[in-house]
Write an enzyme that holds these catalytic residues in place. Sequence first.
Site, PDB file in Angstrom:
ATOM      1  N   LYS A  81       0.850  -1.204   0.000  1.00 34.65           N
ATOM      2  CA  LYS A  81       0.000   0.000   0.000  1.00 34.65           C
ATOM      3  C   LYS A  81       0.882   1.249   0.000  1.00 34.65           C
ATOM      4  O   LYS A  81       1.893   1.305   0.709  1.00 34.65           O
ATOM      5  CB  LYS A  81      -0.894  -0.033   1.245  1.00 34.65           C
ATOM      6  CG  LYS A  81      -1.960   1.056   1.275  1.00 34.65           C
ATOM      7  CD  LYS A  81      -2.856   0.897   2.513  1.00 34.65           C
ATOM      8  CE  LYS A  81      -3.951   1.943   2.564  1.00 34.65           C
ATOM      9  NZ  LYS A  81      -4.778   1.817   3.798  1.00 34.65           N
ATOM     10  N   SER A 156      -9.737   1.986   2.688  1.00 32.17           N
ATOM     11  CA  SER A 156      -8.871   2.743   1.815  1.00 32.17           C
ATOM     12  C   SER A 156      -7.888   1.886   1.027  1.00 32.17           C
ATOM     13  O   SER A 156      -7.369   2.318   0.002  1.00 32.17           O
ATOM     14  CB  SER A 156      -8.086   3.781   2.631  1.00 32.17           C
ATOM     15  OG  SER A 156      -7.231   3.126   3.566  1.00 32.17           O
ATOM     16  N   SER A 180      -9.845  -0.412   6.883  1.00 31.64           N
ATOM     17  CA  SER A 180      -9.261  -0.335   5.536  1.00 31.64           C
ATOM     18  C   SER A 180      -8.517  -1.560   5.040  1.00 31.64           C
ATOM     19  O   SER A 180      -8.109  -1.606   3.879  1.00 31.64           O
ATOM     20  CB  SER A 180      -8.330   0.873   5.438  1.00 31.64           C
ATOM     21  OG  SER A 180      -9.107   2.039   5.373  1.00 31.64           O
TER      22      SER A 180
HETATM   23  N1  GLN Z   1     -13.184   4.144   5.939  1.00 31.61           N
HETATM   24  C1  GLN Z   1     -12.633   4.636   7.171  1.00 31.61           C
HETATM   25  C2  GLN Z   1     -12.277   6.083   7.012  1.00 31.61           C
HETATM   26  O1  GLN Z   1     -12.577   6.620   6.015  1.00 31.61           O
HETATM   27  C3  GLN Z   1     -11.437   3.806   7.559  1.00 31.61           C
HETATM   28  C4  GLN Z   1     -10.190   4.167   6.870  1.00 31.61           C
HETATM   29  C5  GLN Z   1      -9.003   3.348   7.280  1.00 31.61           C
HETATM   30  O2  GLN Z   1      -9.130   2.316   7.942  1.00 31.61           O
HETATM   31  N2  GLN Z   1      -7.836   3.837   6.907  1.00 31.61           N
HETATM   32  O3  GLN Z   1     -11.724   6.714   7.861  1.00 31.61           O
END
Ligand code: GLN
Length: 506
Positions: A81, A156, A180
């Site tokens: 990532k 994400s 994410s």
């Molecule tokens: N979808 C969540 C957010 O937008 C989690 C994001 C994540 O785990 N990095 O914050």
Amino acid sequence: MSDLIRSTAAELAAKIASREVSAVEVAQAHLDRIAEVDGSVKAFLHVDAEGALAAARRVDEDVAAGNAPASPLAGVPLALKDVFTTEGVPTTCGSKMLEGWRPPYDATVTRRLKEAGVVILGKTNMDEFAMGSSTENSAYGPTRNPWDLDRIPGGSGGGSSASLAAFEAPLAIGTDTGGSIRQPGSVTGTVGVKPTYGGVSRYGLVAFSSSLDQAGPCARTVLDAALLHEIIAGHDPLDSTSVDAPVPPVVAAAREGANGDLTGVRVGVVTQFSGEGYQPGVLRSFEAAVAQLKQLGAEIVEVSCPSFDYALPAYYLIAPSEASSNLARFDAMRYGLRVGDDGTRSAEEVMSLTREAGFGAEVKRRIMIGTYALSSGYYDAYYGSAQKVRTLISRDFESAFATVDVLVSPTTPTTAFRIGERTGDPMAMYKADLCTIPANLAGNAAMSVPSGLSDEDGLPVGLQIMAPALQDHRMYRVAAAYEAARDAALGHTVISQVPQLEGAAR
Ligand code: GLN
């Protein structure tokens, strides 16, 4: 499709160690696959073919010299990532703010992968600064779900999970602040693990919400995830929140679980995660998974965790508050984008112009919410209250784990939604993490394992398994037992049903 790209990481490592195949051949097969399909999937922001082949060559030289493999995954390709620093290799975090930045150092996760002989193929797409649930917030355009290219791969870390489902890589790394790793795993039919908070070093991980951020493994099988988990986990003096304790024995647990007996294991079904907003096909898949656990000998009980109902609002105060502080470092002075520095403007003006141009809409929204929640006069009402809810959530977990070994729920309320479907409605987007956020707030371990395809739309569904802090091995054991039973019942793996994308246009 070449057999090499269909193989599990464990199979590839064994073939490389026994010289049945070279690490270079394995890396090349995956680079060819990326060239073939990534124009459609768009999982990668940067492919480092040269670096990957050089790393693979080093593994082959090692094998030829008769040395013991650097790790059980030596020579296996991986997609990283783009939130992790990689020395000399572009790291953007999905943002214009860091476009063209080549970090001068490796994250601890990056370094451990390299030392283990894992072959890093490149950097994967993500929502900007890891804020999002669909990868649509990437400044470089969305990644597409290999199961249906018109749908999101989750976020994400959508790029990491999509790369697995597209057979571009057998292993990937993600980060999970609110879901994410697990939510993209769920919607792509792959395995995603959020280790115990502090279990994997955050050093060199671009910070979003430091008290929640956790790196973890993504793979197509539970055993592969466990093998990767043990490589990246462990104490790191460079991260002050890194846990100084032995790494939970997740590989042994995955192997033990594969024997398929869960007699004596108490599994709690979280009653809060069902009802309105949950797709019926997701709930049916979840119920079938619970029935399967029961068949394996597990004792199933219902567990109520009432504070989980407040997890989402608490998260959307705590995470933006920490983000507003963490993202202050993108000030046009030290690194990254600089706009309007023509000699006529003050530093403040340049900073403001740069942040206006460099950050996307969702990142700005979070910075504003976080700054507001932390401002004097509102701090107690917002940030303070959210911290109290966080404590209540930890207590709910504690009392649940006093009577059960693991908790289960669907990973996310729906299957993959269509690209564009939720971009105009932040609340709808945030709800994708309804079931995953409690584990982040409490810091315990959680993972998603595919539970088959929804009978409504034929898209993957994920089973979430949660365990107490530092008991990561418990969930691996349950996940591996479930995975084996699921495959036996289906007569094939879930991922084998993914469209082949053969000859997809670049
Ligand atoms: N979808 C969540 C957010 O937008 C989690 C994001 C994540 O785990 N990095 O914050």
